[in-house]
Design an enzyme around this catalytic site. Structure first.
Site, PDB file in Angstrom:
ATOM      1  N   HIS A 187      41.336 -54.962  -4.069  1.00 33.13           N
ATOM      2  CA  HIS A 187      41.330 -54.905  -5.519  1.00 33.13           C
ATOM      3  C   HIS A 187      42.713 -54.555  -6.060  1.00 33.13           C
ATOM      4  CE1 HIS A 187      36.820 -53.756  -4.953  1.00 33.13           C
ATOM      5  NE2 HIS A 187      37.012 -55.055  -4.873  1.00 33.13           N
ATOM      6  N   ARG A 209      35.235 -52.891   0.993  1.00 34.42           N
ATOM      7  CA  ARG A 209      35.472 -53.078  -0.440  1.00 34.42           C
ATOM      8  C   ARG A 209      36.949 -53.412  -0.650  1.00 34.42           C
ATOM      9  NH1 ARG A 209      30.938 -50.999  -3.309  1.00 34.42           N
ATOM     10  NH2 ARG A 209      29.697 -49.505  -2.083  1.00 34.42           N
ATOM     11  N   GLU A 242      41.367 -56.753 -14.023  1.00 36.17           N
ATOM     12  CA  GLU A 242      41.241 -56.329 -12.631  1.00 36.17           C
ATOM     13  C   GLU A 242      40.733 -57.491 -11.782  1.00 36.17           C
ATOM     14  OE1 GLU A 242      39.246 -52.601 -12.184  1.00 36.17           O
ATOM     15  OE2 GLU A 242      40.175 -51.761 -13.978  1.00 36.17           O
ATOM     16  N   ARG A 294      31.128 -60.315  -5.361  1.00 33.58           N
ATOM     17  CA  ARG A 294      32.434 -60.539  -6.000  1.00 33.58           C
ATOM     18  C   ARG A 294      33.534 -60.675  -4.963  1.00 33.58           C
ATOM     19  NH1 ARG A 294      36.184 -55.988  -8.627  1.00 33.58           N
ATOM     20  NH2 ARG A 294      37.768 -57.296  -9.614  1.00 33.58           N
ATOM     21  N   ASP A 295      33.582 -59.755  -3.979  1.00 39.28           N
ATOM     22  CA  ASP A 295      34.629 -59.809  -2.961  1.00 39.28           C
ATOM     23  C   ASP A 295      34.474 -61.025  -2.056  1.00 39.28           C
ATOM     24  OD1 ASP A 295      35.674 -57.496  -4.003  1.00 39.28           O
ATOM     25  OD2 ASP A 295      34.807 -56.177  -2.478  1.00 39.28           O
ATOM     26  N   TYR A 351      38.337 -40.993  -6.176  1.00 40.87           N
ATOM     27  CA  TYR A 351      39.690 -41.398  -6.520  1.00 40.87           C
ATOM     28  C   TYR A 351      39.969 -41.290  -8.006  1.00 40.87           C
ATOM     29  CZ  TYR A 351      37.369 -46.060  -6.633  1.00 40.87           C
ATOM     30  OH  TYR A 351      36.503 -47.107  -6.825  1.00 40.87           O
ATOM     31  N   ARG A 400      33.581 -18.345   6.309  1.00 36.28           N
ATOM     32  CA  ARG A 400      32.848 -18.696   5.093  1.00 36.28           C
ATOM     33  C   ARG A 400      32.949 -20.172   4.732  1.00 36.28           C
ATOM     34  NH1 ARG A 400      35.817 -15.590   0.746  1.00 36.28           N
ATOM     35  NH2 ARG A 400      37.533 -16.393   2.028  1.00 36.28           N
ATOM     36  N   LYS A 455      46.322 -45.280  -8.092  1.00 36.04           N
ATOM     37  CA  LYS A 455      45.132 -44.617  -7.558  1.00 36.04           C
ATOM     38  C   LYS A 455      45.537 -43.501  -6.597  1.00 36.04           C
ATOM     39  CE  LYS A 455      42.238 -48.783  -7.759  1.00 36.04           C
ATOM     40  NZ  LYS A 455      41.458 -49.761  -6.958  1.00 36.04           N
ATOM     41  N   GLN A 488      40.797 -41.798 -15.447  1.00 38.58           N
ATOM     42  CA  GLN A 488      39.430 -42.017 -14.981  1.00 38.58           C
ATOM     43  C   GLN A 488      39.286 -41.503 -13.563  1.00 38.58           C
ATOM     44  OE1 GLN A 488      37.634 -45.845 -15.972  1.00 38.58           O
ATOM     45  NE2 GLN A 488      36.733 -46.003 -13.939  1.00 38.58           N
TER      46      GLN A 488
END
Length: 207
Positions: A62, A59, A143, A167-168, A132, A23, A72, A47
């Protein structure tokens, strides 16, 4: 569920036990009590994020100011990524080191990163989807990011031409972030984690 510490202090790999039949399958991908036993305190759930990336997207790296930082708990629910834990805590024995963990929809592993660590990933497939949980809500002024292609870090990204956000791509190098005082302090991170372990400032699970 198996939880093992990674080579960088403050990071763990979580491997769930999958129960499958014709299943489909069932598993516990997050257990606050099991994680708290390993980490020393419950993860405050503030969050939940979902990130979808095309193949070759990178990405990160950070991180957030400590305190309050942002812990996280990361897993890949579709496709595959290489997840990167990067130690950017000034004064840490493993400062500037990184560890790569494959997260995918086969083994369905997760990674937990405590406050002060840097995080990034590279999508190995199209529509690679990360889910996450975070200990704090988004705070744009607290941040930051370190350039993921910084030669000093020398991260072995599995992409010939990594695709970065604006940004990165404009992020400072590790040395520049260090010089500007942007990076978290290892001792401060240790003290903050100790406060969480003692129950100071901790919230009830799931709140």
């Amino acid at each position: 569920m198996k939880i093992r510490p990674l080579s960088i202090e403050g990071a763990w790999e979580i491997t769930p036990q999958q129960h499958g039949d014709p299943r489909g399958l069932f598993m516990e991908w997050y257990r606050f009590d099991r994680l708290a036993d390993a980490v020393g305190h419950p993860l405050r759930l503030a969050q939940g994020n979902l990130s979808v990336s095309a193949q070759g997207v990178v990405r990160g790296i950070h991180f957030a100011d400590v305190p309050p930082g942002q812990a996280k708990y990361v897993t890949c629910v579709r496709g595959a990524v290489v997840d990167m834990v990067v130690d950017i805590r000034v004064g840490s024995p493993t400062f500037g080191q990184w560890e790569a963990i494959r997260l995918d929809e086969v083994d369905r592993r997760a990674v937990y990163l405590s406050e002060g660590l840097g995080h990034g990933f590279c999508a190995l497939t199209d529509d690679a989807t990360l889910s996450y949980l975070c200990s704090t809500t988004y705070n744009p002024t607290g941040e930051h990011t370190v350039h993921p292609l910084d030669p000093q870090l020398a991260i072995d990204w599995p992409a010939e031409t990594p695709l970065l956000s604006a940004r990165d791509a404009a992020a400072p190098s590790l040395a520049q972030a260090l010089e500007s005082g942007l990076l978290p302090d290892y001792q401060r991170c240790q003290a903050f984690t100790a406060r969480l372990s003692s129950g100071a400032g901790a919230s009830a699970p799931g709140r």
